[in-house]
Design a protein around this motif. Structure first.
Motif, mmCIF file in Angstrom:
data_model
loop_
_atom_site.group_PDB
_atom_site.id
_atom_site.type_symbol
_atom_site.label_atom_id
_atom_site.label_comp_id
_atom_site.label_asym_id
_atom_site.label_seq_id
_atom_site.Cartn_x
_atom_site.Cartn_y
_atom_site.Cartn_z
ATOM 1 N N CYS A 255 0.901 -1.065 -0.080
ATOM 2 C CA CYS A 255 0.133 0.098 -0.063
ATOM 3 C C CYS A 255 1.121 1.176 0.266
ATOM 4 C CB CYS A 255 -0.707 -0.038 0.987
ATOM 5 S SG CYS A 255 -1.853 1.177 1.161
ATOM 6 N N GLU A 256 0.714 1.751 -0.810
ATOM 7 C CA GLU A 256 1.977 3.117 -1.676
ATOM 8 C C GLU A 256 3.286 2.592 -0.790
ATOM 9 O OE1 GLU A 256 0.680 6.853 0.123
ATOM 10 O OE2 GLU A 256 -1.213 6.488 -0.670
ATOM 11 N N GLY A 257 3.735 1.928 -1.519
ATOM 12 C CA GLY A 257 4.842 1.686 -0.421
ATOM 13 C C GLY A 257 5.405 0.510 -0.199
ATOM 14 N N LEU A 258 4.603 0.229 1.022
ATOM 15 C CA LEU A 258 5.126 -0.024 2.180
ATOM 16 C C LEU A 258 4.308 -1.734 2.155
ATOM 17 C CD1 LEU A 258 4.033 2.555 5.058
ATOM 18 C CD2 LEU A 258 5.934 1.481 4.062
ATOM 19 N N PRO A 259 4.996 -2.616 2.294
ATOM 20 C CA PRO A 259 4.378 -3.496 2.382
ATOM 21 C C PRO A 259 3.462 -4.321 3.343
ATOM 22 C CG PRO A 259 6.819 -3.764 3.627
ATOM 23 C CD PRO A 259 6.498 -2.911 3.356
ATOM 24 N N LEU A 260 2.121 -4.968 2.826
ATOM 25 C CA LEU A 260 1.108 -5.534 4.091
ATOM 26 C C LEU A 260 1.784 -6.358 5.554
ATOM 27 C CD1 LEU A 260 -1.782 -5.204 1.519
ATOM 28 C CD2 LEU A 260 -0.520 -3.183 3.244
ATOM 29 N N SER A 261 0.770 -7.007 5.910
ATOM 30 C CA SER A 261 0.820 -7.953 6.922
ATOM 31 C C SER A 261 0.064 -9.281 6.130
ATOM 32 C CB SER A 261 1.610 -7.032 8.108
ATOM 33 O OG SER A 261 2.094 -6.311 8.472
ATOM 34 N N LEU A 262 0.772 -10.503 6.399
ATOM 35 C CA LEU A 262 0.266 -11.025 6.878
ATOM 36 C C LEU A 262 -0.626 -11.271 7.856
ATOM 37 C CD1 LEU A 262 0.016 -14.940 6.570
ATOM 38 C CD2 LEU A 262 -0.988 -14.069 5.134
ATOM 39 N N LEU A 263 -2.076 -11.483 7.933
ATOM 40 C CA LEU A 263 -2.396 -11.636 9.029
ATOM 41 C C LEU A 263 -3.118 -13.406 9.308
ATOM 42 C CD1 LEU A 263 -4.141 -9.046 9.773
ATOM 43 C CD2 LEU A 263 -2.290 -9.489 10.873
ATOM 44 N N ALA A 264 -4.206 -14.325 7.762
ATOM 45 C CA ALA A 264 -4.496 -15.105 7.833
ATOM 46 C C ALA A 264 -4.148 -15.836 7.103
ATOM 47 C CB ALA A 264 -5.155 -15.383 8.221
ATOM 48 N N VAL A 265 -4.019 -17.477 6.687
ATOM 49 C CA VAL A 265 -4.022 -18.412 5.811
ATOM 50 C C VAL A 265 -5.408 -19.599 6.199
ATOM 51 C CG1 VAL A 265 -2.995 -19.354 4.364
ATOM 52 C CG2 VAL A 265 -1.876 -18.306 5.107
ATOM 53 N N LEU A 266 -6.387 -18.849 4.811
ATOM 54 C CA LEU A 266 -7.658 -20.139 4.930
ATOM 55 C C LEU A 266 -7.985 -21.092 3.331
ATOM 56 C CD1 LEU A 266 -10.636 -20.702 6.408
ATOM 57 C CD2 LEU A 266 -11.555 -18.949 4.867
ATOM 58 N N ASP A 267 -7.654 -22.136 3.865
ATOM 59 C CA ASP A 267 -6.989 -23.188 3.395
ATOM 60 C C ASP A 267 -8.163 -23.478 2.864
ATOM 61 O OD1 ASP A 267 -7.032 -24.973 1.224
ATOM 62 O OD2 ASP A 267 -5.160 -26.169 2.908
ATOM 63 N N THR A 268 -9.293 -23.285 1.724
ATOM 64 C CA THR A 268 -10.626 -23.008 1.487
ATOM 65 C C THR A 268 -11.108 -24.706 1.027
ATOM 66 O OG1 THR A 268 -10.675 -22.488 -0.746
ATOM 67 C CG2 THR A 268 -10.670 -20.891 0.925
ATOM 68 N N ASP A 269 -9.673 -25.549 0.144
ATOM 69 C CA ASP A 269 -9.874 -26.619 -0.423
ATOM 70 C C ASP A 269 -9.796 -27.206 0.598
ATOM 71 O OD1 ASP A 269 -10.296 -25.571 -2.697
ATOM 72 O OD2 ASP A 269 -7.520 -25.902 -3.268
ATOM 73 N N ALA A 270 -9.787 -27.236 1.988
ATOM 74 C CA ALA A 270 -9.703 -28.401 2.631
ATOM 75 C C ALA A 270 -10.369 -27.894 4.025
ATOM 76 C CB ALA A 270 -8.638 -28.099 4.261
ATOM 77 N N LEU A 271 -11.671 -27.093 3.779
ATOM 78 C CA LEU A 271 -13.072 -27.434 4.325
ATOM 79 C C LEU A 271 -14.053 -27.730 3.949
ATOM 80 C CD1 LEU A 271 -13.129 -23.268 3.932
ATOM 81 C CD2 LEU A 271 -12.395 -23.858 6.007
ATOM 82 N N PRO A 272 -14.823 -28.383 4.942
ATOM 83 C CA PRO A 272 -15.812 -29.342 4.839
ATOM 84 C C PRO A 272 -16.668 -28.518 4.061
ATOM 85 C CG PRO A 272 -15.334 -28.967 7.530
ATOM 86 C CD PRO A 272 -14.550 -27.745 6.550
ATOM 87 N N PRO A 273 -17.436 -29.447 3.179
ATOM 88 C CA PRO A 273 -18.330 -29.379 2.076
ATOM 89 C C PRO A 273 -19.818 -28.068 2.379
ATOM 90 C CG PRO A 273 -18.691 -31.085 1.987
ATOM 91 C CD PRO A 273 -17.289 -30.799 2.693
ATOM 92 N N TRP A 274 -19.702 -27.173 3.308
ATOM 93 C CA TRP A 274 -20.956 -26.738 3.766
ATOM 94 C C TRP A 274 -21.588 -25.606 2.602
ATOM 95 C CZ3 TRP A 274 -23.345 -26.793 9.182
ATOM 96 C CH2 TRP A 274 -23.146 -28.161 9.388
ATOM 97 N N LEU A 275 -19.946 -24.836 2.219
ATOM 98 C CA LEU A 275 -20.713 -23.892 1.206
ATOM 99 C C LEU A 275 -21.881 -23.684 -0.096
ATOM 100 C CD1 LEU A 275 -17.147 -22.170 1.485
ATOM 101 C CD2 LEU A 275 -19.352 -21.951 3.341
ATOM 102 N N ASP A 276 -21.748 -24.877 -0.754
ATOM 103 C CA ASP A 276 -23.177 -25.372 -1.211
ATOM 104 C C ASP A 276 -23.019 -24.160 -2.305
ATOM 105 O OD1 ASP A 276 -25.313 -26.237 -2.284
ATOM 106 O OD2 ASP A 276 -26.771 -24.615 -1.202
ATOM 107 N N GLY A 277 -21.988 -24.008 -2.654
ATOM 108 C CA GLY A 277 -21.484 -23.458 -4.727
ATOM 109 C C GLY A 277 -21.264 -22.309 -4.428
ATOM 110 N N LEU A 278 -21.146 -21.762 -2.978
ATOM 111 C CA LEU A 278 -20.658 -20.640 -2.742
ATOM 112 C C LEU A 278 -19.239 -20.083 -3.978
ATOM 113 C CD1 LEU A 278 -21.263 -18.046 -1.596
ATOM 114 C CD2 LEU A 278 -20.823 -18.150 0.569
ATOM 115 N N LEU A 279 -18.208 -21.181 -3.592
ATOM 116 C CA LEU A 279 -16.601 -21.038 -3.654
ATOM 117 C C LEU A 279 -16.656 -21.339 -5.410
ATOM 118 C CD1 LEU A 279 -14.616 -20.924 -1.232
ATOM 119 C CD2 LEU A 279 -15.419 -19.594 -1.943
ATOM 120 N N PRO A 280 -15.694 -21.206 -6.085
ATOM 121 C CA PRO A 280 -15.305 -22.061 -7.204
ATOM 122 C C PRO A 280 -14.956 -23.004 -6.486
ATOM 123 C CG PRO A 280 -15.321 -19.497 -7.917
ATOM 124 C CD PRO A 280 -15.126 -19.901 -6.419
#
Length: 275
Positions: free
Chosen positions: A65-90
């Motif tokens: 952002c304006e030359g300053l690196p953002l900080s990584l706060l979290a990673v979410l592994d959607t491929d490993a999530l249980p199948p509850w999102l009912d087609g919400l994600l490709p």
């Protein structure tokens, strides 16, 4: 338990607390989500975690952002999530990396305050969500001036999330309120104080679902954006080693629902609660 069975139990519970003509409308307000809890050894949901290194595809630049690196706060592994999102994600959405410009932790670059004051505390450019295909993603260390937080692996527990009591989503019930208005208010209070609806979640750290409003103010979108046209992606509470300041200090990310269904995470944005 699968999501259809859990949703049926939730609807039955609503019918126990509300008049039949209103119970179904209230149950329709829930969205599938995942409570994020520290994982026991070997129980992490894929690469899902708070902090640690980013998981990026080779050649993808670290967001700034304006030359300053953002900080990584979290990673979410959607491929490993249980199948509850009912087609919400490709299919094959993969890993979502959540970045924000750190201005409050002990590691924050003092220059980040100048940028934040210049663009505004709720400017969408203060955060990004970067997707990475699981088969290509590699751990990527942050630049020297970005904050780096100790990793905490997550287990994602599926369930359904009602709107917070202050969420405008309840306005969808206005045509049905009439004599039922007090019933709905009692139901909303009861969910927090007296009973838990089977299958529902109420969590500090949450993926998808709906945000909670710890300050009563809720996530802040840019002017002209409507939260009901967006889908909630991630909620991080103020109990972590970072903070964004304000009375709330909670962090959320949202995305227009059409963009989410298309897998276009360039339209995702931070929506902090800094009431």
């Amino acid at each position: 338990m699968d999501h259809k069975t859990s949703l049926a139990e939730l609807r039955d519970s609503c019918a126990e607390h509300l008049r039949p003509e209103l119970a179904g409308r209230v149950a329709d307000l829930v969205r599938p989500g995942f409570e994020l809890v520290p994982a026991a050894p070997g129980q992490a949901t894929g690469h899902s975690r708070f902090g640690g290194n980013a998981m990026l595809e080779p050649g993808v630049p670290w967001p700034t952002c304006e030359g300053l690196p953002l900080s990584l706060l979290a990673v979410l592994d959607t491929d490993a999530l249980p199948p509850w999102l009912d087609g919400l994600l490709p299919p094959g959405t993969g890993l979502l990396n959540f970045f924000s410009l750190d201005i409050e932790s002990d590691q924050a670059d003092p220059a980040a305050w100048d940028v934040t004051r210049r663009v505004g505390h709720c400017a969408p450019e203060l955060g990004q969500v970067v997707a990475a295909r699981s088969r290509l993603a590699v751990e990527t260390e942050p630049p020297a001036t970005a904050s780096s937080f100790a990793p905490v692996a997550w287990t994602a527990v599926p369930g359904f999330v009602f709107p917070d009591r202050f969420d405008d989503a309840w306005d969808a019930l206005d045509p049905d309120f009439g004599p039922d208005h007090e019933d709905v208010a009692e139901f909303k209070d009861g969910m927090l104080n007296d009973f838990r609806v089977p299958g529902s979640l109420l969590s500090d750290d949450m993926a998808f679902g709906r945000p909670i409003y710890p300050t009563g103010g809720g996530p802040v979108l840019p002017e002209g954006e409507d939260l009901q046209d967006h889908h909630h992606l991630l909620q991080l509470s103020d109990r972590h080693e970072w903070s964004i300041g304000g009375d709330g200090g909670w962090m959320h990310w949202s995305i227009p629902t059409d963009a989410l269904r298309a897998g276009d995470f360039t339209q995702a944005m931070p929506t902090p609660d800094i009431w």
